[in-house]
Design a protein around this motif. Structure first.
Motif, mmCIF file in Angstrom:
data_model
loop_
_atom_site.group_PDB
_atom_site.id
_atom_site.type_symbol
_atom_site.label_atom_id
_atom_site.label_comp_id
_atom_site.label_asym_id
_atom_site.label_seq_id
_atom_site.Cartn_x
_atom_site.Cartn_y
_atom_site.Cartn_z
ATOM 1 N N ALA A 251 18.035 -9.449 33.644
ATOM 2 C CA ALA A 251 17.752 -9.965 35.049
ATOM 3 C C ALA A 251 18.843 -11.210 35.368
ATOM 4 O O ALA A 251 19.419 -11.174 36.431
ATOM 5 N N ALA A 252 18.803 -12.082 34.455
ATOM 6 C CA ALA A 252 19.805 -13.204 34.688
ATOM 7 C C ALA A 252 21.090 -12.983 34.451
ATOM 8 O O ALA A 252 21.989 -13.301 35.666
ATOM 9 N N ARG A 253 21.320 -12.041 33.848
ATOM 10 C CA ARG A 253 22.728 -11.431 33.834
ATOM 11 C C ARG A 253 23.326 -10.722 34.817
ATOM 12 O O ARG A 253 24.431 -11.169 35.511
ATOM 13 N N GLY A 254 22.203 -9.850 35.387
ATOM 14 C CA GLY A 254 22.545 -9.369 36.712
ATOM 15 C C GLY A 254 22.800 -10.215 37.925
ATOM 16 O O GLY A 254 23.656 -9.992 38.741
ATOM 17 N N LEU A 255 22.072 -11.352 38.034
ATOM 18 C CA LEU A 255 22.318 -12.426 39.166
ATOM 19 C C LEU A 255 23.582 -12.863 38.974
ATOM 20 O O LEU A 255 24.163 -13.328 39.901
ATOM 21 N N ARG A 256 23.793 -13.306 37.546
ATOM 22 C CA ARG A 256 24.840 -13.941 37.505
ATOM 23 C C ARG A 256 26.331 -13.216 37.794
ATOM 24 O O ARG A 256 27.123 -13.695 38.121
ATOM 25 N N ASP A 257 26.270 -11.874 37.381
ATOM 26 C CA ASP A 257 27.396 -10.941 37.782
ATOM 27 C C ASP A 257 27.448 -10.981 39.057
ATOM 28 O O ASP A 257 28.635 -10.994 39.852
ATOM 29 N N LEU A 258 26.532 -10.982 40.136
ATOM 30 C CA LEU A 258 26.546 -10.840 41.422
ATOM 31 C C LEU A 258 27.070 -12.317 42.062
ATOM 32 O O LEU A 258 27.737 -12.102 43.218
ATOM 33 N N LEU A 259 26.983 -13.320 41.469
ATOM 34 C CA LEU A 259 27.322 -14.599 41.900
ATOM 35 C C LEU A 259 28.701 -14.822 41.239
ATOM 36 O O LEU A 259 28.918 -16.208 41.615
ATOM 37 N N ALA A 260 29.347 -14.423 40.524
ATOM 38 C CA ALA A 260 30.446 -14.662 39.661
ATOM 39 C C ALA A 260 31.306 -15.074 40.637
ATOM 40 O O ALA A 260 31.932 -14.027 41.423
ATOM 41 N N ARG A 261 32.050 -16.053 40.320
ATOM 42 C CA ARG A 261 33.322 -16.442 41.165
ATOM 43 C C ARG A 261 34.138 -17.249 40.309
ATOM 44 O O ARG A 261 33.884 -18.054 39.279
ATOM 45 N N ASP A 262 35.424 -17.862 41.020
ATOM 46 C CA ASP A 262 36.229 -18.569 40.288
ATOM 47 C C ASP A 262 35.869 -20.154 40.655
ATOM 48 O O ASP A 262 35.689 -20.417 41.989
#
Length: 505
Positions: A251-262
């Motif tokens: 679940a945390a990985r999925g949220l990190r992927d959605l929020l990923a940015r430079d």
């Protein structure tokens, strides 16, 4: 779309959804017919030897001690007529198709002793779009026997059917589809009905919906974190490795992927409310619950669930309890509780976003202030919906009474556990729509915010359906429009297109 080929193994939840909702055709491997023919011969030989076989030469339930002689086909028809006791509104067409496919998948494993011609007739009716009218009330989860009589009677040309958008006598529907009614050999009638195919088929559709709603819930949670200015360190993988519970790392990985940015933005708070800070734990528990439901469903879809069971390789016919679905009922009770927990957290985040003003957001998410109601009225609607979800989350699998003179003294209520879970998913998706709306409004009101590519795409899709709130207006209309897209199957495709645009930018 290519045909789905039944081999006796490997049928998935997604296969059920494709056949039920997209009209995917079903084909049968020749080895399946060979397997059925072998089991049929074992069954006939056992009957010819004088062996007592439940439902073939004995009565059912409390009539177990009654011998059946004479016309075996007539007894099978009597068996169906006498158990056609279902009532209520008919099951939706997609649930009927899921039931038909689930029973065909179970048959293809072998073990029922069903006549190959009857199995083929079931697959032909499914492919032709001839659907039995199946009232929804009548099963307590010890097999869906009473409900399944609608399917069996369709194949014999009895009862009613839906065909080409019209309800008509089953015999007429078969004739219009250029299909012929079947004759029942010994045990064929019992084989058609003594299974939990309604529970399994409907359960597969419910799980498919739960999985798509969960993806939307993750998206709503990520957009809330953007609009709320949440502390994203809660998604640090090291934290979840330290307590690797119930899929929270996924679940945390999925949220990190959605929020990923430079360039990660600096935290604006030390700790956020629990509905945000504990999102990986809450969502992880739901992932685990969906995994358990999938396991339970796909065991049923790829297993011999009959009573009695024909062991073709051993030349035996034995009584079983394989129609009993205690594990499946428990999986859906658990899934329902996990959904309710996610829904409650979603409502909590909505209230945090639309409250008196947190993290620099204006009161009620209203850009005009003063006496403006802003998003506050949605808090009441969301709380009312959550109450309905909590009501449905109450377990029912222990609610049964002994029937059939006490012979059938245990049941699982699996159809009811699936049905209430299905209703919870519908309500939950409405709450997700509310959270998406509030999060998008928070994003619009937060000056200088640059969204991550994925959350920017989510925001773009929302704004294509629901404009920013500038003055008080009927938010219920906006919520209905967003919910319709979330529930209608267009959300993900639209989001993928928006994602592609954001990547190019």
């Amino acid at each position: 779309m290519s045909a789905l080929v039944l081999t006796g193994a490997g049928v998935s939840v997604e296969d059920v959804a494709q056949v039920a909702r997209s009209g995917r055709k079903v084909e049968v491997e020749p080895v399946v017919i060979e397997r059925l023919d072998k089991a049929r011969k074992v069954l006939d030989q056992a009957a010819a030897s004088g062996q007592q076989i439940y439902g073939l030469n004995t009565g059912l339930g409390a009539n177990l001690g009654t011998s059946v002689e004479g016309d075996a086909s007539a007894f099978q028809r009597q068996l169906l007529e006498g158990r056609s006791a279902a009532v209520g509104e008919p099951l939706p067409q997609e649930a009927v198709r899921a039931t038909m496919f689930a029973r065909a998948a179970m048959f293809s494993v072998g073990g029922s002793g069903i006549s190959p011609a009857v199995f083929t007739a079931l697959v032909d009716a499914l492919n032709a779009g001839v659907h039995p009218v199946m009232p929804q009330f009548g099963s307590i989860g010890a097999g869906d026997l009473v409900l399944m009589t609608g399917l069996a009677r369709l194949l014999t040309g009895d009862g009613e059917a839906d065909y080409q958008g019209r309800r008509m006598p089953a015999a007429k529907a078969l004739m219009m589809a250029r299909l012929a009614p079947i004759s029942l050999a010994p045990k064929d009638g019992l084989s058609l009905i003594n299974a939990s195919a309604v529970s399994v088929g409907s359960g597969a559709l419910a799980l498919a919906d739960a999985l798509s709603a969960f993806a939307q819930q993750q998206q709503a949670g990520a957009l809330t974190m953007e609009g709320f200015g949440a502390n994203r360190t809660i998604l640090d993988p090291r934290l979840h490795l330290a307590r690797p519970a119930a899929c929270q790392q996924l679940a945390a990985r999925g949220l990190r992927d959605l929020l990923a940015r430079d360039g990660e933005p600096a935290p604006t708070t030390l700790q956020d409310p629990l509905s945000i800070r504990c999102m990986p734990s809450i969502h992880g528990a739901l992932i685990q619950a969906t995994d358990h439901a999938r396991l339970a469903l796909e065991i049923e879809l790829n297993a011999a669930t009959d009573n009695p069971l024909v062991l073709g390789d051993d030349g035996l016919v034995l009584s079983t309890g394989n129609f009993h679905t205690a594990s499946l009922a428990l999986a859906f009770e658990t899934l329902g509780l996990a959904i309710a927990q996610c829904a409650a957290a979603s409502v909590a985040r909505l209230i945090q976003l639309s409250g008196s003003g947190r993290n620099g957001l204006p009161k009620y998410l209203s850009p005009v202030g003063g006496a403006s109601a802003g998003f506050v009225p949605l808090q009441k609607t969301a709380t009312a919906i959550l109450a309905a979800i909590r009501h449905k989350a109450n377990p029912v699998m222990l609610d049964f009474l002994p029937v059939s003179e006490g012979v059938e003294d245990h049941a699982t209520q699996t159809p009811l556990t699936v049905s209430k879970c299905t209703g919870m998913i519908v309500l939950w998706r409405r709450l997700i729509a509310f959270e998406l709306m509030a999060a998008a409004q928070a994003v619009d009101l937060r000056e200088g915010l640059t969204l991550a590519p994925h959350t920017a795409a989510i925001h773009t899709v929302i704004r294509a359906l629901v404009p920013t709130l500038k003055d008080d207006r009927p938010l219920g209309i906006d919520a209905e429009a967003l919910y319709a897209t979330l529930a209608g199957g267009n959300w993900q495709a639209t989001l993928q297109l928006a994602d592609l645009v954001e990547e190019q930018l």
